[in-house]
Design a protein around this motif. Sequence first.
Motif, mmCIF file in Angstrom:
data_model
loop_
_atom_site.group_PDB
_atom_site.id
_atom_site.type_symbol
_atom_site.label_atom_id
_atom_site.label_comp_id
_atom_site.label_asym_id
_atom_site.label_seq_id
_atom_site.Cartn_x
_atom_site.Cartn_y
_atom_site.Cartn_z
ATOM 1 N N VAL A 141 24.339 -102.414 -0.952
ATOM 2 C CA VAL A 141 24.546 -101.416 -2.009
ATOM 3 C C VAL A 141 25.272 -102.049 -3.197
ATOM 4 C CG1 VAL A 141 25.764 -99.273 -2.602
ATOM 5 C CG2 VAL A 141 24.451 -99.423 -0.471
ATOM 6 N N VAL A 142 26.302 -102.832 -2.910
ATOM 7 C CA VAL A 142 27.062 -103.478 -3.986
ATOM 8 C C VAL A 142 26.204 -104.513 -4.705
ATOM 9 C CG1 VAL A 142 29.025 -105.009 -4.453
ATOM 10 C CG2 VAL A 142 29.314 -103.048 -2.947
ATOM 11 N N ALA A 143 25.415 -105.268 -3.933
ATOM 12 C CA ALA A 143 24.585 -106.313 -4.544
ATOM 13 C C ALA A 143 23.516 -105.729 -5.467
ATOM 14 C CB ALA A 143 23.938 -107.164 -3.453
ATOM 15 N N HIS A 144 23.031 -104.535 -5.134
ATOM 16 C CA HIS A 144 21.954 -103.923 -5.919
ATOM 17 C C HIS A 144 22.441 -102.663 -6.638
ATOM 18 C CE1 HIS A 144 19.182 -106.663 -4.015
ATOM 19 N NE2 HIS A 144 19.582 -106.268 -2.830
ATOM 20 N N LYS A 145 23.654 -102.691 -7.123
ATOM 21 C CA LYS A 145 24.251 -101.489 -7.721
ATOM 22 C C LYS A 145 23.467 -100.962 -8.926
ATOM 23 C CE LYS A 145 27.445 -104.165 -10.449
ATOM 24 N NZ LYS A 145 28.647 -104.881 -10.380
ATOM 25 N N ASP A 146 22.729 -101.838 -9.594
ATOM 26 C CA ASP A 146 21.959 -101.410 -10.767
ATOM 27 C C ASP A 146 20.506 -101.076 -10.435
ATOM 28 O OD1 ASP A 146 24.181 -101.778 -12.391
ATOM 29 O OD2 ASP A 146 23.723 -103.904 -12.700
ATOM 30 N N ASN A 147 20.096 -101.326 -9.203
ATOM 31 C CA ASN A 147 18.705 -101.123 -8.805
ATOM 32 C C ASN A 147 18.639 -100.024 -7.748
ATOM 33 O OD1 ASN A 147 16.059 -101.261 -7.970
ATOM 34 N ND2 ASN A 147 16.034 -103.500 -7.803
ATOM 35 N N LEU A 148 18.357 -98.820 -8.163
ATOM 36 C CA LEU A 148 18.336 -97.670 -7.262
ATOM 37 C C LEU A 148 17.262 -97.796 -6.180
ATOM 38 C CD1 LEU A 148 19.866 -95.089 -6.843
ATOM 39 C CD2 LEU A 148 18.236 -93.916 -8.313
ATOM 40 N N ASP A 149 16.124 -98.398 -6.522
ATOM 41 C CA ASP A 149 15.051 -98.574 -5.532
ATOM 42 C C ASP A 149 15.502 -99.496 -4.397
ATOM 43 O OD1 ASP A 149 13.286 -96.904 -6.878
ATOM 44 O OD2 ASP A 149 12.446 -98.552 -8.078
ATOM 45 N N ALA A 150 16.198 -100.577 -4.739
ATOM 46 C CA ALA A 150 16.667 -101.518 -3.724
ATOM 47 C C ALA A 150 17.722 -100.864 -2.827
ATOM 48 C CB ALA A 150 17.238 -102.771 -4.384
ATOM 49 N N ILE A 151 18.563 -100.033 -3.404
ATOM 50 C CA ILE A 151 19.578 -99.323 -2.607
ATOM 51 C C ILE A 151 18.884 -98.348 -1.659
ATOM 52 C CG2 ILE A 151 21.472 -97.659 -2.703
ATOM 53 C CD1 ILE A 151 22.332 -98.962 -5.343
ATOM 54 N N ALA A 152 17.909 -97.599 -2.160
ATOM 55 C CA ALA A 152 17.182 -96.648 -1.319
ATOM 56 C C ALA A 152 16.467 -97.372 -0.187
ATOM 57 C CB ALA A 152 16.186 -95.857 -2.153
#
Length: 169
Positions: A141-152
């Motif tokens: 989540v922290v690594a992809h904080k700007d990428n909502l698709d990657a977090i999902a």
Amino acid sequence: MSKLGNVFNSLKSSKMEKIIVTLWILFGIYMLVLFAILADLWSGVRKAKKNGIAWSSYGFKRTIDKIARYYNVLLALTIVDAMQMASIWYLETYYQYHFPMFPFTTLLGAIGIGLIEIKSIYEKAEDKVRIDNVAALAGQVVAHKDNLDAIAKAVSEYMNKKETEDGKG
């Protein structure tokens, strides 16, 4: 000068023997703490092997970190005991008070560490794995904080993995 000579003579006999015995007791306490840590390591390796989890340097690194933290505490407790035993020596030498010269504080700290290690040995390996999985998810989540698709995607993978482990999937 004769009083000083008496002090040195008294050090040579019973008081020096007490100090040597106390040092051996401290050595034994330190070794028993190490044995407790190694028992926990052995238990963790057996649990990992039983669950088919590959050994990693991360687990061994945590053990080394634990050894350093525990021995830092033990060293501080031993310093407190050294102050206490120096006071006992002073009272025995100059005022004939007799108290036991024993590293009580270090022993209590070592007992506490031993109890922590016993608890760790009896913890379920699955609980530790779950904690690691949640930490990995948080890292994603922290690594992809700007990428909502990657977090999902990371959350979805975590949930699917959790359902599979729980036997629901």
